[in-house]
Design a protein around this motif. Structure first.
Motif, short mmCIF file in Angstrom:
data_model
loop_
_atom_site.label_atom_id
_atom_site.label_comp_id
_atom_site.label_asym_id
_atom_site.label_seq_id
_atom_site.Cartn_x
_atom_site.Cartn_y
_atom_site.Cartn_z
N VAL A 235 -19.27 10.14 2.48
CA VAL A 235 -19.66 9.13 1.49
C VAL A 235 -19.12 8.09 1.96
CG1 VAL A 235 -19.66 10.87 -0.37
CG2 VAL A 235 -17.46 9.81 0.36
N GLN A 236 -19.39 6.74 1.19
CA GLN A 236 -18.64 5.40 1.68
C GLN A 236 -17.74 5.15 0.24
OE1 GLN A 236 -19.73 3.78 4.08
NE2 GLN A 236 -18.59 2.02 3.89
N VAL A 237 -16.38 4.71 0.87
CA VAL A 237 -15.55 4.33 -0.18
C VAL A 237 -15.20 3.06 -0.21
CG1 VAL A 237 -13.23 5.19 -0.76
CG2 VAL A 237 -14.70 6.78 0.33
N SER A 238 -15.13 2.38 -1.12
CA SER A 238 -14.59 0.84 -1.30
C SER A 238 -13.50 0.64 -2.28
CB SER A 238 -15.84 0.06 -1.51
OG SER A 238 -16.58 0.32 -2.89
N PHE A 239 -12.68 -0.21 -2.30
CA PHE A 239 -11.57 -0.33 -3.23
C PHE A 239 -11.69 -1.91 -3.94
CE2 PHE A 239 -10.63 2.08 0.45
CZ PHE A 239 -10.14 3.46 -0.02
N TRP A 240 -11.37 -1.86 -5.18
CA TRP A 240 -11.38 -2.96 -6.19
C TRP A 240 -10.52 -3.94 -5.56
CZ3 TRP A 240 -7.85 -4.93 -9.53
CH2 TRP A 240 -8.42 -5.78 -10.41
N ASN A 273 -6.63 8.06 7.64
CA ASN A 273 -5.50 7.37 7.46
C ASN A 273 -5.63 5.96 7.56
OD1 ASN A 273 -2.55 7.02 7.27
ND2 ASN A 273 -2.11 7.69 9.28
N ASP A 274 -5.14 5.03 6.47
CA ASP A 274 -5.20 3.68 6.59
C ASP A 274 -3.89 3.05 5.80
OD1 ASP A 274 -5.79 1.06 6.15
OD2 ASP A 274 -7.88 1.29 6.84
N LYS A 275 -3.08 2.33 6.30
CA LYS A 275 -1.98 2.00 5.81
C LYS A 275 -2.20 0.85 4.51
CE LYS A 275 1.05 2.29 9.66
NZ LYS A 275 2.05 1.49 10.67
N ARG A 276 -3.31 0.49 4.50
CA ARG A 276 -3.70 -0.57 3.61
C ARG A 276 -3.94 0.27 1.89
NH1 ARG A 276 -8.75 -3.75 6.47
NH2 ARG A 276 -8.85 -1.56 7.06
N VAL A 277 -4.31 1.44 2.22
CA VAL A 277 -4.76 2.32 0.89
C VAL A 277 -3.44 2.92 0.66
CG1 VAL A 277 -5.88 4.45 0.27
CG2 VAL A 277 -6.96 3.04 2.01
N THR A 282 -7.85 1.95 -7.38
CA THR A 282 -9.07 2.14 -7.77
C THR A 282 -10.00 2.03 -6.79
OG1 THR A 282 -8.53 0.95 -9.84
CG2 THR A 282 -10.83 1.65 -9.65
N ALA A 283 -10.78 3.04 -6.44
CA ALA A 283 -11.74 3.36 -5.61
C ALA A 283 -13.20 3.78 -6.13
CB ALA A 283 -11.30 4.68 -4.37
N ARG A 284 -14.10 3.23 -5.21
CA ARG A 284 -15.57 3.60 -5.58
C ARG A 284 -16.19 4.30 -4.55
NH1 ARG A 284 -18.85 -1.69 -6.85
NH2 ARG A 284 -18.63 -1.97 -4.73
N ILE A 285 -16.72 5.33 -5.09
CA ILE A 285 -17.36 6.25 -4.10
C ILE A 285 -18.95 6.16 -4.19
CG2 ILE A 285 -17.80 8.73 -3.45
CD1 ILE A 285 -15.11 7.88 -3.09
N GLU A 286 -19.66 5.83 -3.10
CA GLU A 286 -21.04 5.66 -2.94
C GLU A 286 -21.70 6.84 -2.22
OE1 GLU A 286 -21.81 1.66 -1.64
OE2 GLU A 286 -20.69 0.63 -3.03
N ALA A 287 -22.59 7.26 -2.41
CA ALA A 287 -23.18 8.60 -1.81
C ALA A 287 -24.67 8.30 -1.96
CB ALA A 287 -22.95 9.83 -2.42
#
Length: 382
Positions: A235-240, A273-277, A282-287
């Motif tokens: 899936v694709q994950v983006s962040f508000w 693993n990403d230090k920015r997360v 709030t995250a949005r999952i796109e599938a």
């Protein structure tokens, strides 16, 4: 001087003229009212047209970033909290003290266990001397075999009691150690559930610690779409809070049963693993999915209710009239409402002003050119 009869004769023509004027005004008013009524019946409406669904759909769900492992820490003994060391947001490492309860009663138990152990040790020494004496007397035939066996048994019982006293002392000492709540993993404190002065029982959650390591996003998926999510799905994950931050996630876990209240299934998506997360973002999952249920999205303003049922108003183009149609809502999304049942490709739905709609109401549709220019026939398929 005019008589009464003559005066009455002269006034009558004026009365007739006034009557004609009043009748004319009434007729004009009625005509005007009819015109206004006729104008109100035909209402201009904003519409959306349901297009054909494609083979691939995009599903979007929102969730929050959380740690894969979260510990709810509680005391292993009951007592009154005398001190809380950490606050929400503090980082902890193995062995750090989080809180303490009053150890007085447990220290007294240690003192009592030490006294019992000392007494048991004396009994062992006494029984040991008696056993040795019985062995000597039996060897010289001054004591019977039964006396020797009885002395040996008493010695073994004394040793067992001493061992039990040692275990009781160790247990009491452990209880004193349990009056300090310590973290056994490295992480960050995310919640405080008890404070100084509160009496807590054994195992009552006092603090929650999110363990450092892998992060994930938890989303709620309706039962109509849960078949599209299987462990391992990409899936694709983006962040508000970060428009440019997009990560590739993977479905790690799918709940085996639906939530009793929301009737949705919990799905956990693991993140790289990403230090920015950060935790709580709030995250949005796109599938992207193929087949299955094809939902269409209509504006929230198109949704109405009638007799306790959810409906939309569908337009018949050949008659320019609207008709109520019952629909089944799948979910509410960012750009409107997802409809699972009730609409077909080619249906024209009233997108605004549903509170003014009635069955068989005459409406005025936008011209084809205007509809194309304004995008009112656009429709999103999910």
């Amino acid at each position: 001087m005019y008589s009464f009869k003559t005066f009455n004769t002269k006034v009558r023509p004026f009365a007739r003229i006034a009557s004609v004027v009043l009748i004319g005004a009434a007729v004009a008013a009625c005509s005007e009212a009819k015109t206004e009524t006729a104008t109100e019946i035909v209402r201009p409406v904003k519409i959306v047209e349901i297009a054909k669904t494609g083979g691939t759909r995009e599903l979007e769900y929102s969730g929050a970033v959380r740690a894969r492992t979260e510990m709810n820490l509680g005391f292993r003994v009951a007592g009154k909290i005398t001190e809380r060391i950490v606050n929400i947001g503090d980082k902890v490492k193995p062995g750090d003290v989080i809180a303490r309860v009053d150890p007085t009663d447990y220290q007294l138990a240690v003192t009592s266990a030490e006294a019992n152990l000392e007494s048991a040790q004396k009994q062992v020494e006494t029984a040991s001397l008696a056993n040795k004496r019985a062995e000597q007397l039996y060897a010289k035939q001054f004591a019977s075999e039964a006396q020797r066996d009885q002395a040996a048994l008493a010695f073994k019982q004394a040793v067992s009691q001493r061992d039990a006293a040692i275990s009781n002392l160790q247990q009491a000492q452990n209880q004193v150690g349990y009056t300090e709540l310590r973290s056994d993993r490295k992480g960050i404190v995310t919640a405080i559930n008890a404070d100084t002065g509160q009496v807590v029982g054994t195992g009552t959650p006092v603090a929650a610690v999110a363990v450092d390591g892998e992060k994930e996003v938890q989303i709620a998926v309706p039962e109509l779409e849960i078949a599209q999510f299987q462990p391992g799905k990409q899936v694709q994950v983006s962040f508000w809070s970060h428009d440019g931050l997009k990560l590739d996630g993977k479905v790690r876990e799918v709940a085996g049963s639906a939530d009793a209240q929301s009737r949705t299934f919990s799905v956990r998506v693991s993140l790289p693993n990403d230090k920015r997360v950060l935790l709580g973002m709030t995250a949005r999952i796109e599938a992207a999915v193929a087949g299955g249920h094809s939902f269409v999205s209509v504006p929230l303003s198109a949704l109405a209710s009638q007799d306790g049922k959810q409906i939309v108003w569908v337009v018949k183009p050949d008659q320019s009239t609207v008709h109520a149609r019952e629909i089944k809502v799948a979910s509410f999304v960012e750009d409107g409402v997802q409809i699972a049942e009730g609409l077909e490709p080619g249906d024209i739905v009233v997108a605004a002003g549903t509170q003014f709609m009635t069955e068989n109401l005459k409406v005025k549709l936008p011209d084809t050119e205007q509809r194309s220019a304004s995008g009112e026939t656009d429709q999103v398929v999910r």
